[in-house]
Design a protein around this motif. Structure first.
Motif, PDB file in Angstrom:
ATOM      1  N   ILE A  54      -2.135   3.677  15.677  1.00  0.00           N
ATOM      2  CA  ILE A  54      -2.419   2.406  15.000  1.00  0.00           C
ATOM      3  C   ILE A  54      -3.868   1.989  15.239  1.00  0.00           C
ATOM      4  N   ALA A  55      -4.311   2.040  16.492  1.00  0.00           N
ATOM      5  CA  ALA A  55      -5.670   1.600  16.814  1.00  0.00           C
ATOM      6  C   ALA A  55      -6.705   2.449  16.087  1.00  0.00           C
ATOM      7  N   ALA A  56      -6.534   3.760  16.097  1.00  0.00           N
ATOM      8  CA  ALA A  56      -7.506   4.637  15.434  1.00  0.00           C
ATOM      9  C   ALA A  56      -7.472   4.475  13.924  1.00  0.00           C
ATOM     10  N   THR A  57      -6.301   4.319  13.363  1.00  0.00           N
ATOM     11  CA  THR A  57      -6.177   4.144  11.919  1.00  0.00           C
ATOM     12  C   THR A  57      -6.779   2.814  11.478  1.00  0.00           C
ATOM     13  N   ALA A  58      -6.499   1.756  12.218  1.00  0.00           N
ATOM     14  CA  ALA A  58      -7.050   0.450  11.884  1.00  0.00           C
ATOM     15  C   ALA A  58      -8.571   0.439  12.031  1.00  0.00           C
ATOM     16  N   LEU A  59      -9.076   1.171  12.987  1.00  0.00           N
ATOM     17  CA  LEU A  59     -10.522   1.254  13.180  1.00  0.00           C
ATOM     18  C   LEU A  59     -11.198   1.962  12.007  1.00  0.00           C
ATOM     19  N   ARG A  60     -10.526   2.955  11.450  1.00  0.00           N
ATOM     20  CA  ARG A  60     -11.085   3.697  10.310  1.00  0.00           C
ATOM     21  C   ARG A  60     -11.026   2.889   9.026  1.00  0.00           C
ATOM     22  N   ALA A  61     -10.091   1.973   8.930  1.00  0.00           N
ATOM     23  CA  ALA A  61      -9.952   1.139   7.726  1.00  0.00           C
ATOM     24  C   ALA A  61      -9.800  -0.319   8.156  1.00  0.00           C
ATOM     25  N   PRO A  62     -10.899  -0.939   8.645  1.00  0.00           N
ATOM     26  CA  PRO A  62     -10.796  -2.282   9.226  1.00  0.00           C
ATOM     27  C   PRO A  62     -10.348  -3.378   8.257  1.00  0.00           C
ATOM     28  N   ARG A  63     -10.391  -3.118   6.972  1.00  0.00           N
ATOM     29  CA  ARG A  63      -9.929  -4.105   5.998  1.00  0.00           C
ATOM     30  C   ARG A  63      -8.619  -3.682   5.337  1.00  0.00           C
ATOM     31  N   GLY A  64      -8.017  -2.610   5.836  1.00  0.00           N
ATOM     32  CA  GLY A  64      -6.778  -2.097   5.267  1.00  0.00           C
ATOM     33  C   GLY A  64      -5.552  -2.859   5.738  1.00  0.00           C
ATOM     34  N   GLN A  65      -4.411  -2.520   5.179  1.00  0.00           N
ATOM     35  CA  GLN A  65      -3.149  -3.188   5.508  1.00  0.00           C
ATOM     36  C   GLN A  65      -2.784  -3.039   6.981  1.00  0.00           C
ATOM     37  N   SER A 126      -7.092  10.325  13.164  1.00  0.00           N
ATOM     38  CA  SER A 126      -8.473  10.713  12.864  1.00  0.00           C
ATOM     39  C   SER A 126      -8.572  11.963  11.999  1.00  0.00           C
ATOM     40  N   ARG A 127      -7.447  12.534  11.636  1.00  0.00           N
ATOM     41  CA  ARG A 127      -7.479  13.711  10.764  1.00  0.00           C
ATOM     42  C   ARG A 127      -8.246  13.391   9.491  1.00  0.00           C
ATOM     43  N   ARG A 128      -9.000  14.327   9.059  1.00  0.00           N
ATOM     44  CA  ARG A 128      -9.820  14.154   7.846  1.00  0.00           C
ATOM     45  C   ARG A 128      -8.933  13.828   6.638  1.00  0.00           C
ATOM     46  N   GLY A 129      -9.342  12.841   5.888  1.00  0.00           N
ATOM     47  CA  GLY A 129      -8.650  12.508   4.662  1.00  0.00           C
ATOM     48  C   GLY A 129      -7.541  11.483   4.814  1.00  0.00           C
ATOM     49  N   PHE A 130      -7.228  11.050   6.044  1.00  0.00           N
ATOM     50  CA  PHE A 130      -6.153  10.083   6.209  1.00  0.00           C
ATOM     51  C   PHE A 130      -6.721   8.672   6.212  1.00  0.00           C
ATOM     52  N   THR A 131      -6.167   7.808   5.390  1.00  0.00           N
ATOM     53  CA  THR A 131      -6.532   6.397   5.400  1.00  0.00           C
ATOM     54  C   THR A 131      -5.269   5.571   5.280  1.00  0.00           C
TER      55      THR A 131
END
Length: 133
Positions: A54-65, A126-131
């Protein structure tokens, strides 16, 4: 999220996480027995992996759901699902039973597993292409 909504989200997430933790604990006792605190180990490893993701995903898309739901998911759900206090009590319980070696083993197995799970969750996110947008 405004302040009141944030507190409510954290409270609701915590309640859901705690109920699920209790269910995992009961199920693990039924399946694996009660000689070792498997339920706590399981929830803490799963929760560590989830919080890393969750933390890494949210960091990659800080304005995402996912970033929007961060208080509910991290402080709430993961905070309620995982438990350091029960882990501490279970470790102490082994010592009071005269099985300090088992308490030490529990600590030495748990901490690296939690860290590895958090790292695995972060790497998965952090896998490439995941948002998460």
């Amino acid at each position: 999220m405004n302040s009141l909504k944030t507190y409510l989200a954290v409270g609701l997430g915590s309640g859901l996480g705690s109920v699920l933790r209790y269910g995992v604990s009961l199920a693990s006792q039924a399946v694996l027995g009660s000689h070792f605190p498997w339920g706590t180990l399981i929830v803490n490893v799963l929760g560590s992996g989830l919080i890393g993701w969750i933390a890494a995903t949210a960091l990659r898309a800080p304005r995402g759901q996912l970033a929007h739901w961060h208080p509910f998911l991290v402080a709430g759900f993961c905070g309620g699902f995982t438990t350091f206090s029960v882990f501490s009590l279970e470790s102490l319980y082994f010592i009071t039973l005269g099985q300090a070696w088992l308490g030490l083993l529990y600590v030495l197995v748990s901490l690296p597993l939690w860290l590895l799970a958090a790292m695995a969750g972060e790497r998965l996110a952090s896998r490439r292409g995941f948002t998460a947008e």
